[in-house]
Design a protein around this motif. Structure first.
Motif, PDB file in Angstrom:
ATOM      1  N   UNK A  44       0.998  -1.038  -0.092  1.00 48.79           N
ATOM      2  CA  UNK A  44       0.059  -0.058   0.136  1.00 48.79           C
ATOM      3  C   UNK A  44       0.914   1.186   0.177  1.00 48.79           C
ATOM      4  N   UNK A  45       0.082   2.422  -0.230  1.00 51.18           N
ATOM      5  CA  UNK A  45       1.012   3.509  -0.170  1.00 51.18           C
ATOM      6  C   UNK A  45       0.495   4.328   1.130  1.00 51.18           C
ATOM      7  N   UNK A  46       1.342   5.072   1.757  1.00 50.95           N
ATOM      8  CA  UNK A  46       1.130   5.802   2.939  1.00 50.95           C
ATOM      9  C   UNK A  46      -0.246   6.395   2.784  1.00 50.95           C
ATOM     10  N   UNK A  47      -0.734   6.847   1.710  1.00 49.32           N
ATOM     11  CA  UNK A  47      -2.127   7.661   1.440  1.00 49.32           C
ATOM     12  C   UNK A  47      -3.208   6.646   1.875  1.00 49.32           C
ATOM     13  N   UNK A  48      -3.095   5.418   1.664  1.00 50.84           N
ATOM     14  CA  UNK A  48      -3.828   4.381   1.738  1.00 50.84           C
ATOM     15  C   UNK A  48      -4.273   4.334   3.375  1.00 50.84           C
ATOM     16  N   UNK A  49      -3.374   4.622   4.192  1.00 52.21           N
ATOM     17  CA  UNK A  49      -3.740   4.237   5.677  1.00 52.21           C
ATOM     18  C   UNK A  49      -4.608   5.470   6.260  1.00 52.21           C
ATOM     19  N   UNK A  50      -5.723   5.216   6.610  1.00 48.81           N
ATOM     20  CA  UNK A  50      -6.291   6.240   7.477  1.00 48.81           C
ATOM     21  C   UNK A  50      -6.863   5.681   8.870  1.00 48.81           C
ATOM     22  N   UNK A  51      -7.362   6.373   9.842  1.00 46.31           N
ATOM     23  CA  UNK A  51      -7.684   5.826  11.019  1.00 46.31           C
ATOM     24  C   UNK A  51      -8.737   4.848  10.950  1.00 46.31           C
ATOM     25  N   UNK A  52      -9.992   4.827  10.057  1.00 48.20           N
ATOM     26  CA  UNK A  52     -10.825   3.794   9.914  1.00 48.20           C
ATOM     27  C   UNK A  52     -10.559   2.604   9.453  1.00 48.20           C
ATOM     28  N   UNK A  53      -9.440   2.610   8.741  1.00 48.35           N
ATOM     29  CA  UNK A  53      -9.025   1.290   8.182  1.00 48.35           C
ATOM     30  C   UNK A  53      -8.065   0.530   9.199  1.00 48.35           C
ATOM     31  N   UNK A  54      -7.216   1.412  10.042  1.00 45.94           N
ATOM     32  CA  UNK A  54      -6.335   1.063  11.202  1.00 45.94           C
ATOM     33  C   UNK A  54      -7.249   0.522  12.239  1.00 45.94           C
ATOM     34  N   UNK A  55      -8.390   1.249  12.506  1.00 47.70           N
ATOM     35  CA  UNK A  55      -9.204   0.582  13.375  1.00 47.70           C
ATOM     36  C   UNK A  55      -9.842  -0.909  13.048  1.00 47.70           C
TER      37      UNK A  55
END
Length: 576
Positions: free
Chosen positions: A469-480
């Motif tokens: 993935x790219x760093x932009x693919x990571x957001x709080x909702x996905x990590x949760x």
């Protein structure tokens, strides 16, 4: 000191069409759906059961062969005030299973005692001398937990003594089952039980549940017994995680609810251990169980007194339990010192003699403590990505422990070399042995010959990447969402992502009191995140100003009221 081999990254194939369908059905991101697919969960129903486990997902204990017979025999023992003995084991699974049944029979006001064989003097499993001693003390019924499935000769002795034995176990049976009153395991050839991978403590829980059902005369148990069983889930979670059984199916349910049961447990020993581990008031993680609670419960059994863990978990006094927990904490530190000394000696021996060049590492030395050999073997197998067998040499007989890699079934290897061994046991990734001192060299030769036949090339360590993935693919909702895939453990590892060509922004810094760890920021396509690499502080200068490929687990880190995404690095490639 040896360094770990460079691991090869293997990105798992991505099925975009199926992940979109699963994503829509479950209301999760495409990436989370792909991770579910990577775990073998193909349908929305499988995904829902995995993401939202329920106690109703647990199977009826009467589906076990012989469970009805075992429950009836226990009810008779309770009615006639017969003496019951729980025959346990010295590891965390065996200790928690023993404690669970002792607490259960105390709830039933039974006359009950337990026996844990000495790890060093007696070794694993039942022995006839112990059974004879029970008979002399008037024991009428013996119940094994986490052992007994291969106790063929011992059951002949039990029959001769006129003692009934109920075996509960989760290890692999031989072609012949012991002639016990009941043999309760999902791994017998004629098993009708839907889930095969319960730990020993899980099978013990099922026995207690079945007896509670039989006592109530129906499928439901009394409110008091329901409360007891729910509280016991903390013990089940601890034993299940410590025994590294797959955290799928019923084990996932047990651990999911067991972690919460631990946080509010009424079991004084668990409360005391949480206090010693600085986890009071928190819901522990599987990592806490595997690396904090488990090793402490196990410590005394590794170094000598196997009963201390059972005493801790059956105590009804918090001050007494806290005293035992502090003792186990001290024993764990002592164990760590012994373990480190043996590890250094083993690595020095490999460097001096070149033993790491063999396909299987076999080391034998006098005065090595038998109780910690498995831990050291595991570390050596991890460092070199080779099966490792460590043996403590005695006057005549020697004892050893082995840990393996996915490409090599160590128990089968021992079976092939069985003519050189007095006894052995275990499974694919871990095993133990007893061998005559005079047979050591013949065993080593036979084992290396077998390994070269079944594993002709050097096995390369691999790292399974769930998605790039790219760093932009990571957001709080996905990590949760990733966190919701826990509890993590065997067969359900933390999702591992990879991002490549990341620029290290600013200076990489050593972290921790001894500078052992590494902290730095990475940047790509306008996105920047903090990364932490544990145990990599020595790479600070090399990483500063470089580009890196990272394999990592994304985490939500809250500090001073602010929550940010942090990359917990599992592997790193530095690009200059």
């Amino acid at each position: 000191m040896a360094t770990r081999l460079q691991r090869q990254w293997k990105t798992l194939p991505r099925d975009r069409d199926q992940s979109r369908r699963l994503s829509a059905a479950l209301g999760v991101t495409d990436l989370t759906a792909q991770i579910l697919l990577n775990r073998g969960l193909r349908t929305p129903e499988e995904g829902r059961t995995f993401l939202w486990p329920a106690l109703t997902d647990l199977h009826d204990p009467l589906l076990f062969n012989g469970m009805d017979k075992a429950a009836d025999r226990i009810l008779r023992a309770l009615a006639e005030r017969q003496k019951i003995l729980v025959y346990g084991d010295y590891d965390v699974d065996g200790v928690t299973a023993t404690a669970l049944l002792i607490r259960f029979f105390q709830e039933m006001h039974a006359e009950v005692d337990y026996y844990i064989p000495d790890r060093i003097d007696e070794g694993y499993g039942m022995n006839s001398d112990a059974l004879s001693g029970f008979k002399q003390k008037g024991v009428d019924l013996v119940i094994s937990v986490d052992n007994g499935i291969t106790a063929i000769e011992e059951m002949v002795e039990a029959r001769r003594l006129g003692m009934d034995v109920i075996i509960t176990d989760h290890h692999e049976p031989s072609s012949t089952l012991p002639d016990a009153l009941a043999v309760i395991t999902a791994k017998r050839a004629d098993s009708t039980y839907p889930f095969r991978d319960l730990a020993g403590v899980g099978v013990a829980f099922k026995l207690a549940w079945a007896v509670a059902q039989a006592q109530s005369g129906g499928g439901k148990v009394s409110p008091e017994m329901r409360s007891f069983l729910l509280d016991s889930l903390g013990l089940v979670a601890l034993g299940t995680v410590a025994d590294v059984v797959p955290l799928t199916g019923e084990n996932r349910v047990f651990v999911h609810f067991g972690l919460r049961a631990l946080a509010g447990s009424r079991i004084q020993g668990l409360k005391a251990m949480l206090a010693v581990c600085d986890l009071m008031g928190k819901v522990p993680s599987t990592t806490d169980l595997a690396f904090k609670l488990g090793p402490r419960v196990n410590a005394a059994g590794r170094l000598g007194d196997s009963s201390a863990g059972v005493k801790l978990l059956t105590s009804n006094s918090y001050p007494e339990a806290l005293e035992i927990a502090k003792f186990l904490d001290a024993e764990n530190r002592r164990r760590q010192g012994i373990e480190q000394k043996i590890l250094v000696e083993a690595l020095d021996c490999l460097e001096r003699d070149g033993g790491d060049r063999e396909s299987v590492i076999v080391l034998a030395r006098e005065e090595w403590h038998v109780g910690v050999l498995g831990i050291v073997a595991s570390k050596i197998a991890d460092i070199f990505h080779k099966p490792a067998v460590l043996i403590s040499i005695g006057e005549d007989r020697c004892k050893g422990s082995a840990r393996s890699i996915p490409e090599f079934h160590i128990q089968q290897a021992f079976a092939e070399c069985g003519s050189h061994l007095v006894s052995y046991g275990g499974h694919a990734q871990a095993a133990g042995l007893v061998i005559e001192k005079s047979a050591l060299e013949g065993f080593r030769t036979a084992l290396l010959s077998y390994a070269s036949a079944v594993m002709p090339g050097a096995a390369a360590p691999t790292l399974a990447i769930d998605a790039e993935v790219g760093l932009r693919d990571l957001d709080g909702g996905f990590v949760a969402e990733i966190d919701s895939l826990g509890p993590f453990g065997s067969a359900n590892p933390e999702p591992l992502l990879a991002s490549t060509g990341l620029a290290v922004a600013g200076e990489a810094r050593r972290l921790g009191r001894d500078g052992k760890h590494l902290g730095f920021h990475v940047r790509s396509d306008g996105a920047a995140l903090r990364a932490v690499a544990f145990g990599s502080g020595n790479l600070a200068e090399e990483v500063t100003g470089a580009k890196v490929d990272l394999a990592y687990v994304p985490k939500l880190n809250t500090w001073k009221g602010r929550t940010e995404i942090e990359l917990v690095v599992k592997d790193m490639k530095i690009i200059r």
